[in-house]
Design a protein around this motif. Sequence first.
Motif, PDB file in Angstrom:
ATOM      1  N   ARG A  39       2.883  13.411  46.674  1.00 19.14           N
ATOM      2  CA  ARG A  39       1.732  13.837  46.896  1.00 19.14           C
ATOM      3  C   ARG A  39       1.049  15.075  46.036  1.00 19.14           C
ATOM      4  O   ARG A  39       2.062  15.732  45.661  1.00 19.14           O
ATOM      5  N   ASP A  40       0.065  14.970  45.641  1.00 17.18           N
ATOM      6  CA  ASP A  40      -0.445  15.948  44.505  1.00 17.18           C
ATOM      7  C   ASP A  40      -1.950  16.177  44.827  1.00 17.18           C
ATOM      8  O   ASP A  40      -2.809  16.021  43.784  1.00 17.18           O
ATOM      9  N   PRO A  41      -2.567  16.723  45.700  1.00 19.37           N
ATOM     10  CA  PRO A  41      -3.760  17.121  46.101  1.00 19.37           C
ATOM     11  C   PRO A  41      -4.409  18.136  45.252  1.00 19.37           C
ATOM     12  O   PRO A  41      -3.469  19.064  45.029  1.00 19.37           O
ATOM     13  N   ARG A  42      -5.423  18.023  44.505  1.00 12.64           N
ATOM     14  CA  ARG A  42      -6.030  19.077  43.722  1.00 12.64           C
ATOM     15  C   ARG A  42      -7.295  19.125  43.761  1.00 12.64           C
ATOM     16  O   ARG A  42      -8.074  18.251  44.610  1.00 12.64           O
ATOM     17  N   THR A  43      -8.053  20.352  43.316  1.00  8.14           N
ATOM     18  CA  THR A  43      -9.473  20.383  43.027  1.00  8.14           C
ATOM     19  C   THR A  43      -9.825  19.701  41.861  1.00  8.14           C
ATOM     20  O   THR A  43      -9.272  19.843  40.676  1.00  8.14           O
ATOM     21  N   TRP A  44     -10.930  18.637  41.709  1.00  4.50           N
ATOM     22  CA  TRP A  44     -11.306  18.274  40.486  1.00  4.50           C
ATOM     23  C   TRP A  44     -12.818  18.479  40.240  1.00  4.50           C
ATOM     24  O   TRP A  44     -13.558  18.634  41.385  1.00  4.50           O
ATOM     25  N   ILE A  45     -13.184  18.728  38.964  1.00  6.21           N
ATOM     26  CA  ILE A  45     -14.300  18.990  38.767  1.00  6.21           C
ATOM     27  C   ILE A  45     -15.058  18.092  37.956  1.00  6.21           C
ATOM     28  O   ILE A  45     -14.322  17.756  36.580  1.00  6.21           O
ATOM     29  N   LEU A  46     -16.201  17.215  38.073  1.00  7.69           N
ATOM     30  CA  LEU A  46     -16.671  16.224  37.171  1.00  7.69           C
ATOM     31  C   LEU A  46     -18.146  16.658  36.669  1.00  7.69           C
ATOM     32  O   LEU A  46     -18.963  17.061  37.569  1.00  7.69           O
ATOM     33  N   HIS A  47     -18.516  16.708  35.500  1.00  6.31           N
ATOM     34  CA  HIS A  47     -19.722  17.317  35.022  1.00  6.31           C
ATOM     35  C   HIS A  47     -20.244  16.394  33.945  1.00  6.31           C
ATOM     36  O   HIS A  47     -19.432  16.045  32.755  1.00  6.31           O
ATOM     37  N   GLY A  48     -21.478  15.849  33.851  1.00 10.34           N
ATOM     38  CA  GLY A  48     -22.033  14.817  33.293  1.00 10.34           C
ATOM     39  C   GLY A  48     -23.170  15.654  32.556  1.00 10.34           C
ATOM     40  O   GLY A  48     -23.918  16.396  33.212  1.00 10.34           O
ATOM     41  N   LEU A  49     -23.558  15.362  31.388  1.00  9.71           N
ATOM     42  CA  LEU A  49     -24.481  15.865  30.553  1.00  9.71           C
ATOM     43  C   LEU A  49     -25.400  14.953  29.811  1.00  9.71           C
ATOM     44  O   LEU A  49     -25.069  13.882  29.281  1.00  9.71           O
TER      45      LEU A  49
END
Length: 188
Positions: free
Chosen positions: A120-130
């Motif tokens: 298990r490897d839960p993390r915070t993710w940030i997705l950014h589209g321009l």
Amino acid sequence: MGVNTAAIRAFQNGLVAVSGYGVTNPTLPTNGTTTLNAAIYTEVGAITSDGITEATSQDTNDIFMWQGNALAASLPGDYTKTFQFAAMETSLVTLGLQFPGSTITQTAEGVTVAEKPPVRDPRTWILHGLDGTKGQRIVIPLGQISERGDVVWSSQDVTVYQWTVKCFIDGSGNVAYRYFVDSALALP
């Protein structure tokens, strides 16, 4: 109602960033423009031209009544939100995401991976589209890679790490926070 082509988005640039392994409760971005804290978030690097695919799945439980066997209610059931993308770079970040729980060691000539079954490897993710000056940032407070695609070695294409990130609810019951950067949507 008229058509507004200025409201059509084609996200042609952006980034995917992730918190470090074992980082719990990192400070989440609260808007779409603040620079990410490099001590917490690291970009995964180049993403294939397919970009990011968001998928939502929700079951419903239809309830019928005795009178006429008519539909009386449709109750929301299991809900899943995922994001899929493929990283093109081989780095310590992408190797850590591809092989969670494995021992990854930098050496004088590169890296060795003593591969174990994923943990298990839960993390915070940030997705950014321009899209020019307009953008969308999606903050996934708790996400985990649930699927890893085949890694292909080929003389016809680059090797990529394809992942599906599954979102889990945070303490506020949210699977994601979205921030749209667009002056046309802003308060007057």
